[in-house]
Design a protein around this motif. Sequence first.
Motif, mmCIF file in Angstrom:
data_model
loop_
_atom_site.group_PDB
_atom_site.id
_atom_site.type_symbol
_atom_site.label_atom_id
_atom_site.label_comp_id
_atom_site.label_asym_id
_atom_site.label_seq_id
_atom_site.Cartn_x
_atom_site.Cartn_y
_atom_site.Cartn_z
ATOM 1 N N ASN A 602 0.995 -1.215 -0.023
ATOM 2 C CA ASN A 602 -0.033 -0.075 0.118
ATOM 3 C C ASN A 602 0.725 1.295 -0.032
ATOM 4 O O ASN A 602 0.585 2.092 -0.741
ATOM 5 C CB ASN A 602 -0.891 0.110 1.062
ATOM 6 C CG ASN A 602 -1.807 1.171 1.076
ATOM 7 O OD1 ASN A 602 -1.394 2.272 1.392
ATOM 8 N ND2 ASN A 602 -3.141 0.828 1.140
ATOM 9 N N TYR A 603 1.972 1.224 0.762
ATOM 10 C CA TYR A 603 2.662 2.344 1.096
ATOM 11 C C TYR A 603 3.496 2.687 -0.371
ATOM 12 O O TYR A 603 3.448 3.863 -0.838
ATOM 13 C CB TYR A 603 3.522 2.335 2.111
ATOM 14 C CG TYR A 603 4.675 3.653 2.233
ATOM 15 C CD1 TYR A 603 4.205 4.502 3.120
ATOM 16 C CD2 TYR A 603 5.854 3.588 1.637
ATOM 17 C CE1 TYR A 603 5.255 5.491 3.203
ATOM 18 C CE2 TYR A 603 6.906 4.484 1.844
ATOM 19 C CZ TYR A 603 6.545 5.705 2.679
ATOM 20 O OH TYR A 603 7.286 6.691 2.719
ATOM 21 N N TRP A 604 4.018 1.780 -1.093
ATOM 22 C CA TRP A 604 4.718 1.715 -2.217
ATOM 23 C C TRP A 604 3.853 2.329 -3.555
ATOM 24 O O TRP A 604 4.273 3.346 -4.100
ATOM 25 C CB TRP A 604 5.040 0.343 -2.588
ATOM 26 C CG TRP A 604 5.814 0.302 -3.992
ATOM 27 C CD1 TRP A 604 7.074 0.671 -4.353
ATOM 28 C CD2 TRP A 604 5.347 -0.146 -5.044
ATOM 29 N NE1 TRP A 604 7.415 0.340 -5.590
ATOM 30 C CE2 TRP A 604 6.160 0.112 -6.270
ATOM 31 C CE3 TRP A 604 3.853 -0.552 -5.615
ATOM 32 C CZ2 TRP A 604 5.795 -0.247 -7.593
ATOM 33 C CZ3 TRP A 604 3.852 -0.747 -6.928
ATOM 34 C CH2 TRP A 604 4.514 -0.568 -7.956
ATOM 35 N N SER A 605 2.415 2.030 -3.180
ATOM 36 C CA SER A 605 1.522 2.585 -4.326
ATOM 37 C C SER A 605 1.198 3.925 -4.109
ATOM 38 O O SER A 605 1.151 4.804 -5.270
ATOM 39 C CB SER A 605 0.227 1.803 -4.194
ATOM 40 O OG SER A 605 0.350 0.396 -4.450
ATOM 41 N N GLN A 606 1.011 4.507 -2.685
ATOM 42 C CA GLN A 606 1.178 5.894 -2.593
ATOM 43 C C GLN A 606 2.122 6.608 -3.038
ATOM 44 O O GLN A 606 2.239 7.641 -3.523
ATOM 45 C CB GLN A 606 0.629 6.161 -1.031
ATOM 46 C CG GLN A 606 -0.529 5.540 -0.616
ATOM 47 C CD GLN A 606 -0.836 6.005 0.862
ATOM 48 O OE1 GLN A 606 -0.451 6.993 1.119
ATOM 49 N NE2 GLN A 606 -1.094 5.005 1.573
ATOM 50 N N TRP A 607 3.323 5.964 -2.757
ATOM 51 C CA TRP A 607 4.797 6.444 -3.131
ATOM 52 C C TRP A 607 4.921 6.800 -4.827
ATOM 53 O O TRP A 607 5.337 7.779 -5.202
ATOM 54 C CB TRP A 607 5.815 5.942 -2.586
ATOM 55 C CG TRP A 607 7.301 6.251 -2.885
ATOM 56 C CD1 TRP A 607 8.064 5.951 -4.001
ATOM 57 C CD2 TRP A 607 7.717 7.319 -2.234
ATOM 58 N NE1 TRP A 607 9.035 6.852 -3.918
ATOM 59 C CE2 TRP A 607 9.172 7.745 -2.890
ATOM 60 C CE3 TRP A 607 7.666 8.232 -1.173
ATOM 61 C CZ2 TRP A 607 10.117 8.427 -2.668
ATOM 62 C CZ3 TRP A 607 8.431 9.289 -0.977
ATOM 63 C CH2 TRP A 607 9.692 9.396 -1.654
ATOM 64 N N GLN A 608 4.288 5.873 -5.415
ATOM 65 C CA GLN A 608 4.437 5.733 -6.913
ATOM 66 C C GLN A 608 3.702 7.043 -7.410
ATOM 67 O O GLN A 608 3.916 7.666 -8.318
ATOM 68 C CB GLN A 608 3.935 4.445 -7.437
ATOM 69 C CG GLN A 608 4.884 3.175 -7.233
ATOM 70 C CD GLN A 608 6.241 3.496 -7.789
ATOM 71 O OE1 GLN A 608 7.166 3.893 -7.263
ATOM 72 N NE2 GLN A 608 6.253 3.288 -9.075
ATOM 73 N N VAL A 609 2.528 7.138 -6.650
ATOM 74 C CA VAL A 609 1.417 8.131 -7.319
ATOM 75 C C VAL A 609 1.964 9.727 -6.948
ATOM 76 O O VAL A 609 1.958 10.542 -7.865
ATOM 77 C CB VAL A 609 0.042 7.903 -6.638
ATOM 78 C CG1 VAL A 609 -0.688 9.215 -6.678
ATOM 79 C CG2 VAL A 609 -0.559 6.582 -7.101
ATOM 80 N N GLN A 610 2.687 9.726 -5.646
ATOM 81 C CA GLN A 610 3.243 11.052 -5.469
ATOM 82 C C GLN A 610 4.338 11.445 -6.048
ATOM 83 O O GLN A 610 4.685 12.679 -6.061
ATOM 84 C CB GLN A 610 3.247 11.322 -3.856
ATOM 85 C CG GLN A 610 1.941 11.074 -3.096
ATOM 86 C CD GLN A 610 1.993 11.201 -1.663
ATOM 87 O OE1 GLN A 610 3.306 12.048 -1.374
ATOM 88 N NE2 GLN A 610 1.129 10.949 -0.693
ATOM 89 N N THR A 611 5.102 10.547 -6.627
ATOM 90 C CA THR A 611 6.466 10.589 -7.331
ATOM 91 C C THR A 611 6.425 10.498 -8.784
ATOM 92 O O THR A 611 7.255 10.974 -9.369
ATOM 93 C CB THR A 611 7.542 9.756 -6.881
ATOM 94 O OG1 THR A 611 7.170 8.441 -7.094
ATOM 95 C CG2 THR A 611 7.983 9.835 -5.257
ATOM 96 N N GLY A 612 5.133 10.521 -9.171
ATOM 97 C CA GLY A 612 4.703 10.490 -10.635
ATOM 98 C C GLY A 612 5.104 9.350 -11.291
ATOM 99 O O GLY A 612 5.185 9.458 -12.746
ATOM 100 N N HIS A 613 5.358 8.154 -10.800
ATOM 101 C CA HIS A 613 5.776 6.959 -11.287
ATOM 102 C C HIS A 613 4.443 6.189 -11.504
ATOM 103 O O HIS A 613 4.745 4.986 -12.183
ATOM 104 C CB HIS A 613 6.964 6.243 -10.539
ATOM 105 C CG HIS A 613 8.084 6.974 -10.531
ATOM 106 N ND1 HIS A 613 8.476 7.729 -9.414
ATOM 107 C CD2 HIS A 613 9.066 7.197 -11.611
ATOM 108 C CE1 HIS A 613 9.763 8.348 -9.635
ATOM 109 N NE2 HIS A 613 10.139 7.876 -10.878
ATOM 110 N N ALA A 614 3.474 6.309 -11.182
ATOM 111 C CA ALA A 614 2.160 5.367 -11.437
ATOM 112 C C ALA A 614 1.828 5.298 -12.734
ATOM 113 O O ALA A 614 1.782 6.507 -13.566
ATOM 114 C CB ALA A 614 1.242 5.807 -10.264
#
Length: 614
Positions: A602-614
């Motif tokens: 879950n944390y990794w998913s949020q990090w991807q979204v906030q860093t623009g990698h999602a």
Amino acid sequence: MIPFTGESLFYLITATGILMTTRQAPQTSLRALFNLLRYARGYRRNIVLAALCSVLNKLFDIAPEILIGIAIDVVVNQEKSFVASLGFVSAKSQIVVLAVLTFLIWFGESLFQYLYLILWRNLAQRLQSDMRQDAYDHVQKLDMSFFESKSTGTLVSIMNDDVNQLERFLDGGANEIIQTMVAVVAVGSVFFVLSPSVAVLAFTPVPVILWGAFYFLRKATPLYADVRDKVGALAGRLSNNIGGIATIKSFTAETRESEQLRAASERYVQANRKAIAVSSAFVPVIRMAVLAGFLFTFIVGGFKALNGDLNVGAYGVLVFLTQRLLWPLTRLAETVDLFERAMASTRRILDLIHTPVQVRDEGTERFPGPVRGDISIDQVSFTYPGSNAGVHGLNLDIRAGSTVAFVGATGSGKSTLIKLLLRFYQPGQGTIRIDGLDITTVTLKTLRENIGLVSQDVFLFEGSIRENIAYGRPGASDADVIAAAKTSESWEFIERLPDGLDTLVGERGVKLSGGQRQRLSLARALLKDPAILVLDEATSAVDNETEAAIQRSLAHISHGRTVIVIAHRLSTIVAADCIYVIEQGQVVEQGNHQHLIDRQGNYWSQWQVQTGHA
């Protein structure tokens, strides 16, 4: 035999006043009156003195009518008058005696009027001040859930308008009750002494007058309760609109809000109109009853005087005293009006004062030494009334001196956990310990003075920057205030202000930017020097520069204290010792930043979204 003391006189006056005004009144008014008297037990000496002066003033007030009758008796009967029987034989000496008595009576009436005005008004001021203070002190003890269910305007209305309404009744209404009672008893006694048959006829309208007063009181009770509700709603709307004036302007909603305020004001007007219509009908109805009593005395007493069955002077006394007997009863309309408004207000004030406190300050322990900041959360559960939101069976161990972060969606339970830590709420089950001590066994002052809170919604008090930073430590030196400002990176912008620390921030800090307010909030918490520092979304609504400044501050202030960070911006917590991911009130992931990234959860998913990698 029951001893007649000052306290018994207090209750005698109280009971008689109740009978005069509320004998058949709704139980709610009676209950409110008794509750008010119970609250005012500490003022009974003041009440007795004020009531005694009211009684004496009324006795002196009705005495001139008796003197007029005696004067008529002197003129008509001269050496055979009542005054002559007291040893004053000549008519002139009798007139002189009456003149002296008149002076003494008027002096006594004026003296006791002055005294009862002073006593009642000072009592009203003292009681309303203490009642407002008690209400405010109790409100400060109430739980956060109470404030979430009550509007600010309603609370302000109760502690200001309702208290003032009670003051107005004590200023005049209480005295009217006592003096009406005295007038009926004293004048009635004179009537029955002079002519029992005329007295019976003169008293005939009294039951009608009292029935009318009680009838209108019953009608007015729900109407005035509605008036108090409407004024509270009106005050609430005013408070909300003034507080949200920027939003109103930005949406160009001035006209709409003006119309809504006009509608609320009109509802208040209409509620008052209904109450006024009932209270205003009282005097015209009772006036006719007074006229009947006067005519009975005038005609029947006159016939008895013409037949020689009644002394001419006594007839004069009866005629003059008839209005003294009956006319004051018409003022029951105003008294009932004041009384019912006051009782409606009293109910609201005392209901507020007696609102139960859920989170009680029953702890007696103090931390045995300086607080280290170890936090243990054991099987803690809490849900908000009417919903399933909250936390469920949480188990956490936070080491002293560590920096931990909580992340998760809005409503996941992050802020709820902080509110439980500060004991704004009481867990439904489970235990929270600090340094091994159950926080429910610690006094609230001890607990909260060791926790510093910096929230997203910053509240600054109207005053200077110095006063706001030093709020958590009144009397702090300028050196300490400046040190806290430097640590929070506030000092740079404070120095640029013309008045520096003496700059006024305005209501809620409106003269400062959001970032400046947030830095002052951090400085305020730092000056408190808490063992545990909580940042609840402290960077979610600030600019990048302020966020960077707060991040630099954290690098300095985290040493030697436990720091808890609630954040949506994951970039602000990458250095945290442990990050807890919360969903629906439960911890679903935990670890440091790198560990959670490696898990790709879950944390990794949020990090991807906030860093623009999602």
